[in-house]
Design a protein around this motif. Structure first.
Motif, short mmCIF file in Angstrom:
data_model
loop_
_atom_site.label_atom_id
_atom_site.label_comp_id
_atom_site.label_asym_id
_atom_site.label_seq_id
_atom_site.Cartn_x
_atom_site.Cartn_y
_atom_site.Cartn_z
N ALA A 13 70.34 86.52 15.41
CA ALA A 13 69.24 86.63 15.04
C ALA A 13 68.21 88.08 15.55
CB ALA A 13 68.36 85.51 15.15
N ARG A 14 68.21 88.38 16.59
CA ARG A 14 67.59 89.79 16.58
C ARG A 14 67.99 91.16 15.27
NH1 ARG A 14 68.86 87.85 22.03
NH2 ARG A 14 70.99 89.43 21.85
N VAL A 15 69.56 91.18 15.36
CA VAL A 15 69.86 91.91 14.44
C VAL A 15 69.14 91.74 12.95
CG1 VAL A 15 72.44 92.83 13.17
CG2 VAL A 15 72.14 92.94 15.76
N ILE A 16 69.47 90.35 13.11
CA ILE A 16 68.62 90.40 11.24
C ILE A 16 67.03 90.47 11.57
CG2 ILE A 16 68.31 88.42 9.52
CD1 ILE A 16 71.34 87.33 10.67
N ARG A 17 66.30 90.20 12.65
CA ARG A 17 64.59 90.50 12.51
C ARG A 17 64.57 91.49 12.68
NH1 ARG A 17 64.95 86.05 16.63
NH2 ARG A 17 65.38 87.49 17.94
N ALA A 18 65.37 92.37 13.30
CA ALA A 18 65.07 94.13 13.06
C ALA A 18 65.04 94.83 11.76
CB ALA A 18 66.40 94.70 14.39
N MET A 19 65.71 93.64 11.32
CA MET A 19 65.96 94.89 9.50
C MET A 19 65.09 93.92 8.88
SD MET A 19 69.79 94.47 8.39
CE MET A 19 70.44 93.20 8.90
N ALA A 20 63.88 93.04 9.15
CA ALA A 20 62.95 92.28 8.40
C ALA A 20 62.08 92.44 7.85
CB ALA A 20 63.15 90.72 8.95
N HIS A 21 62.32 93.85 7.43
CA HIS A 21 60.66 94.62 7.18
C HIS A 21 60.76 95.61 6.58
CE1 HIS A 21 57.26 97.41 6.76
NE2 HIS A 21 56.46 96.42 7.71
N PRO A 22 60.14 95.70 4.52
CA PRO A 22 60.66 96.52 3.66
C PRO A 22 60.49 98.24 4.03
CG PRO A 22 59.49 94.78 3.18
CD PRO A 22 58.83 94.87 4.67
N SER A 23 60.23 98.37 4.77
CA SER A 23 60.26 100.03 5.52
C SER A 23 61.50 100.46 6.28
CB SER A 23 58.53 100.28 6.15
OG SER A 23 57.76 100.18 5.73
N ARG A 24 61.78 98.91 7.06
CA ARG A 24 63.08 99.48 7.61
C ARG A 24 64.33 99.55 6.62
NH1 ARG A 24 61.42 94.93 12.50
NH2 ARG A 24 59.36 96.61 13.77
N LEU A 25 64.23 98.25 5.94
CA LEU A 25 65.06 99.05 4.14
C LEU A 25 65.44 99.37 4.14
CD1 LEU A 25 64.70 95.03 3.66
CD2 LEU A 25 66.74 95.59 4.48
N ALA A 62 68.12 97.56 18.56
CA ALA A 62 69.26 96.02 18.11
C ALA A 62 70.31 96.28 18.03
CB ALA A 62 68.72 95.59 16.53
N GLY A 63 70.86 97.64 18.02
CA GLY A 63 72.05 98.30 17.90
C GLY A 63 72.19 98.53 16.17
N LEU A 64 71.58 98.69 15.84
CA LEU A 64 71.82 99.46 14.25
C LEU A 64 71.47 100.72 14.21
CD1 LEU A 64 69.15 96.71 12.19
CD2 LEU A 64 71.59 96.38 12.45
N LEU A 65 71.26 101.67 15.05
CA LEU A 65 70.99 102.88 14.96
C LEU A 65 71.13 103.61 16.11
CD1 LEU A 65 67.54 103.66 12.85
CD2 LEU A 65 69.17 102.83 12.02
N TYR A 76 68.31 110.55 13.34
CA TYR A 76 69.01 109.00 13.28
C TYR A 76 69.77 108.93 12.43
CZ TYR A 76 64.72 107.39 16.26
OH TYR A 76 64.47 107.07 17.05
N SER A 77 71.22 107.92 12.77
CA SER A 77 71.88 107.40 11.93
C SER A 77 71.91 106.27 12.04
CB SER A 77 72.76 108.24 11.80
OG SER A 77 73.54 108.64 13.51
N LEU A 78 73.15 105.49 11.17
CA LEU A 78 73.76 104.26 10.88
C LEU A 78 74.56 104.08 12.11
CD1 LEU A 78 73.82 102.87 7.41
CD2 LEU A 78 72.21 102.10 9.26
N ARG A 79 74.68 103.06 12.95
CA ARG A 79 75.16 103.53 14.02
C ARG A 79 76.81 102.29 13.89
NH1 ARG A 79 73.41 101.03 19.63
NH2 ARG A 79 73.18 103.52 19.29
N VAL A 80 76.16 101.12 12.92
CA VAL A 80 77.31 100.55 11.90
C VAL A 80 76.99 100.28 10.29
CG1 VAL A 80 77.95 98.87 13.97
CG2 VAL A 80 76.00 98.62 12.42
N PRO A 81 77.92 101.37 9.70
CA PRO A 81 77.78 101.23 8.47
C PRO A 81 77.83 100.38 7.54
CG PRO A 81 78.58 103.37 9.06
CD PRO A 81 78.36 102.34 10.14
N CYS A 82 78.57 99.25 8.36
CA CYS A 82 79.28 98.05 7.50
C CYS A 82 78.13 97.53 7.07
CB CYS A 82 80.36 97.13 8.01
SG CYS A 82 79.22 96.48 9.65
N ILE A 83 76.83 96.97 7.37
CA ILE A 83 75.35 96.58 7.79
C ILE A 83 75.01 96.25 6.39
CG2 ILE A 83 73.63 97.98 8.20
CD1 ILE A 83 73.38 95.10 9.66
N LEU A 84 75.30 97.74 5.35
CA LEU A 84 75.23 97.61 4.03
C LEU A 84 76.09 96.24 3.35
CD1 LEU A 84 75.31 101.43 4.27
CD2 LEU A 84 73.44 99.79 4.35
N ASN A 85 77.01 95.78 4.23
CA ASN A 85 77.86 94.86 3.40
C ASN A 85 77.09 93.39 3.16
OD1 ASN A 85 80.03 96.35 3.56
ND2 ASN A 85 80.72 96.10 5.12
#
Length: 106
Positions: A13-25, A62-65, A76-85
């Motif tokens: 849920a923490r990871v998903i909440r970290a993405m839950a904003h249009p600017s973050r997406l 959250a570990g995304l970047l 900044y860069s993506l730490r886990v590009p698989c998030i795009l899946n």
């Protein structure tokens, strides 16, 4: 639900909440193209530096970047590009909902 399972679902849920904003997406989509400095992301998002920095901090925590400080610039860069899946799955949901909405109107 046992304590171990609860912790695991809370972490998800923490990871998903970290993405839950249009600017973050938008930032995640842009970082898929390669690393970017805060100044580039600020211009892209159209917000002030402090707001964009806060978004980046939330996603980093959250570990995304990943970040890399070079002099006064932070990249900044993506730490886990698989998030795009995950985004591909979200797009499939949106398509399905749109198709069902069109079918309901007919």
């Amino acid at each position: 639900m046992n304590a171990k399972n609860k912790q695991h679902y809370e972490a998800r849920a923490r990871v998903i909440r970290a993405m839950a904003h249009p600017s973050r997406l938008l930032i995640i989509d842009e970082l898929n193209k390669g690393e970017r400095c805060v100044c580039e992301l600020t211009q892209l998002v159209g917000s002030d530096t402090s707001t964009v920095s806060k978004h980046l901090s939330v996603m980093k925590n959250a570990g995304l970047l990943a970040d890399d400080k070079r002099g006064t610039m932070v990249y900044y860069s993506l730490r886990v590009p698989c998030i795009l899946n995950f985004f591909g799955c979200v797009e499939s949901v949106l398509k399905q909902v749109a198709q069902e909405s069109k079918a309901a109107v007919r």
